[in-house]
Design a protein around this motif. Structure first.
Motif, PDB file in Angstrom:
ATOM      1  N   ILE A 233       0.578  -1.077   0.044  1.00 28.94           N
ATOM      2  CA  ILE A 233      -0.010  -0.312   0.172  1.00 28.94           C
ATOM      3  C   ILE A 233       1.033   1.760  -0.013  1.00 28.94           C
ATOM      4  O   ILE A 233       0.198   1.813  -0.850  1.00 28.94           O
ATOM      5  N   GLN A 236       2.612   1.228  -3.428  1.00 34.26           N
ATOM      6  CA  GLN A 236       1.477   1.766  -4.301  1.00 34.26           C
ATOM      7  C   GLN A 236       1.091   3.606  -4.026  1.00 34.26           C
ATOM      8  O   GLN A 236       1.268   4.481  -5.132  1.00 34.26           O
ATOM      9  N   LEU A 237       1.315   4.311  -3.049  1.00 32.20           N
ATOM     10  CA  LEU A 237       1.026   5.401  -2.547  1.00 32.20           C
ATOM     11  C   LEU A 237       2.402   6.692  -3.578  1.00 32.20           C
ATOM     12  O   LEU A 237       2.614   7.588  -3.910  1.00 32.20           O
ATOM     13  N   THR A 240       1.906   6.283  -7.461  1.00 32.08           N
ATOM     14  CA  THR A 240       0.781   7.285  -7.039  1.00 32.08           C
ATOM     15  C   THR A 240       1.778   8.731  -7.504  1.00 32.08           C
ATOM     16  O   THR A 240       1.457   9.429  -8.653  1.00 32.08           O
ATOM     17  N   SER A 309      -1.428  -0.255 -14.201  1.00 34.69           N
ATOM     18  CA  SER A 309      -1.533  -0.099 -13.000  1.00 34.69           C
ATOM     19  C   SER A 309      -2.881  -0.516 -13.481  1.00 34.69           C
ATOM     20  O   SER A 309      -3.024  -0.650 -11.396  1.00 34.69           O
ATOM     21  N   PHE A 334      -9.005  -2.893   0.052  1.00 33.34           N
ATOM     22  CA  PHE A 334      -8.486  -1.089   0.106  1.00 33.34           C
ATOM     23  C   PHE A 334      -7.755  -1.138  -0.875  1.00 33.34           C
ATOM     24  O   PHE A 334      -8.406  -0.036  -2.287  1.00 33.34           O
ATOM     25  N   LEU A 335      -6.639  -1.476  -0.888  1.00 37.15           N
ATOM     26  CA  LEU A 335      -5.660  -1.785  -2.227  1.00 37.15           C
ATOM     27  C   LEU A 335      -6.346  -2.313  -3.957  1.00 37.15           C
ATOM     28  O   LEU A 335      -6.393  -1.471  -4.548  1.00 37.15           O
ATOM     29  N   MET A 337      -9.154  -1.218  -4.487  1.00 36.92           N
ATOM     30  CA  MET A 337     -10.357   0.044  -4.419  1.00 36.92           C
ATOM     31  C   MET A 337      -9.336   1.523  -5.258  1.00 36.92           C
ATOM     32  O   MET A 337      -9.893   1.917  -5.977  1.00 36.92           O
ATOM     33  N   ARG A 338      -8.901   1.541  -4.709  1.00 41.02           N
ATOM     34  CA  ARG A 338      -7.510   2.566  -5.009  1.00 41.02           C
ATOM     35  C   ARG A 338      -6.684   2.285  -6.485  1.00 41.02           C
ATOM     36  O   ARG A 338      -6.655   2.728  -7.378  1.00 41.02           O
ATOM     37  N   SER A 339      -6.795   0.785  -6.798  1.00 42.50           N
ATOM     38  CA  SER A 339      -6.249   0.390  -7.961  1.00 42.50           C
ATOM     39  C   SER A 339      -7.070   0.501  -8.766  1.00 42.50           C
ATOM     40  O   SER A 339      -6.935  -0.033 -10.576  1.00 42.50           O
ATOM     41  N   GLN A 340      -8.408   0.625  -9.343  1.00 48.46           N
ATOM     42  CA  GLN A 340      -9.337   0.935 -10.305  1.00 48.46           C
ATOM     43  C   GLN A 340      -9.631   2.095 -10.547  1.00 48.46           C
ATOM     44  O   GLN A 340      -9.809   2.032 -11.558  1.00 48.46           O
ATOM     45  N   LYS A 341      -8.957   3.070 -10.611  1.00 54.68           N
ATOM     46  CA  LYS A 341      -8.437   4.257 -10.548  1.00 54.68           C
ATOM     47  C   LYS A 341      -6.578   4.202 -11.403  1.00 54.68           C
ATOM     48  O   LYS A 341      -6.040   4.254 -10.943  1.00 54.68           O
TER      49      LYS A 341
END
Length: 377
Positions: A233, A236-237, A240, A309, A334-335, A337-341
């Protein structure tokens, strides 16, 4: 050389790109070279537009001068942007360096292989772009030789000077000056493209590392999974933040280059229609290949980042998440869901740079070419 003491300019993933930037003092140093490279180009670019406005030459040379004027404008914009945002670019490269060193220090053989593959690809693209840039410079200089009129490699308006007068040495002097300046412009245009491509390739590399880590969760013991997931996570931040910083640096320039790319291809297609000799046709095609290849590489790697991504969420889902405890499953969700964008390189801060966008532009250019061929064919 120890990893912690690696010179930023010597990062293998950049190849010779940062060395060229440093030599011309666009990044990491500040001296007279940048002004020697940029000032003449800015002056010539202004005279190009005046020459086009006042030109009485044949249509094929006017069209070619329009192409070169737009190309020079794009080159100057890149140089000015590097000078104005030099500190921002240097901070970004230092951040990328820290991430790069982190990957180099990994004892995971898969990550080491991914770094090696990305470095090799980045260096290969850099060399191909430089080679094509050199070929284009040769085209600049040799194109007038095959024409039916006496012209310079690119148009210039020189008040009270007749550079084409046979009894004066002005033509030869300006021809030599322009021949010398062509590779200097190449050193501004091509390294910037290579640098942006390397930025994007590194973001793709981080996506693939994150995918590898997520796919490897099922191999870990239960008490290790949550710690590794928290690391993913955080990574991933970082990823981003890297892409957001890239967009902050380049998104408006991408819009300018998108418009310039369309304009230059339209001009070159028109030049192809009205070319007078086989040699001129070959040189125009070489121009098209160079400008097209530069842009396609940018759009391809940006498109690859966009979909890599997305694959982060797929890798997380394929990590055998059903065997994890409930808290770990929630964290993994949660991870995902963030990767859906998807992460996207933006054009003008709005439109994602991908192959679909490039295809739309090429369709419009082809329609323009078809119209021109009916009128002038």
């Amino acid at each position: 050389m120890e990893l912690s003491t690696m010179d930023t300019v010597e990062m293998p993933i950049f190849g010779s790109t940062l060395k060229l930037m440093k030599f011309w003092s666009y990044l990491f140093v500040h001296n007279w070279r940048r002004y020697v490279a940029m000032a003449p180009y800015m002056i010539i670019n202004c005279t190009q537009y005046v020459d086009i406005y006042l030109s009485t030459e044949s249509l094929d040379f006017i069209i070619r001068n329009v192409y070169l004027a737009v190309l020079f404008t794009n080159t100057v914009v890149r140089g000015v942007l590097l000078c104005v945002q030099r500190s921002s670019y240097e901070r970004f490269i230092e951040m990328l360096k820290s991430f790069y060193l982190e990957l180099l220090a990994s004892d995971d053989p898969t990550i080491t292989l991914l770094v090696t593959e990305t470095t090799r690809l980045s260096v290969l693209i850099s060399r191909i772009n430089l080679f094509m840039g050199c070929c284009t410079c040769i085209g600049f200089v040799t194109y007038p030789i095959f024409g039916s009129e006496r012209v310079l490699p690119y148009g210039m308006y020189l008040p009270s000077i007749d550079e084409y007068k046979y009894a004066s040495p002005f033509y030869e002097i300006f021809f030599v000056i322009q021949a010398i300046m062509a590779p200097m412009g190449c050193c501004m245009y091509i390294p910037y493209t290579n640098m942006v491509v390397t930025f994007t390739l590194f973001a793709i590399l981080m996506c693939r590392v994150l995918q590898h880590k997520l796919k490897s969760l099922e191999k870990l013991k239960d008490h290790q999974v949550r710690g590794e997931l928290i690391w993913c996570i955080k990574y991933q931040l970082k990823l981003t933040g890297l892409v957001d910083s890239m967009n902050a640096l380049n998104t408006h320039l991408h819009l300018v280059e998108f418009l310039c790319f369309g304009a230059m291809l339209c001009v070159l297609l028109f030049s192809l229609i009205i070319a007078q000799t086989i040699a001129q046709t070959v040189i125009v095609i070489a121009y098209m290949v160079m400008i097209f290849a530069n842009s396609v590489v940018l759009y391809y790697v940006a498109n690859e980042l966009y979909f890599q991504s997305f694959d982060i969420a797929i890798a997380a889902y394929e990590s055998n998440w059903m065997d994890f405890d409930v808290d770990t499953q929630k964290t993994l969700k949660f991870l995902i869901m963030r990767s859906q964008k998807p992460l996207a390189i933006l054009v003008g801060g709005t439109y994602p740079m991908n192959l679909k966008m490039l295809q739309s532009l090429l369709n419009a250019i082809y329609s323009f070419f078809t119209l021109l061929r009916r009128v002038y064919g």
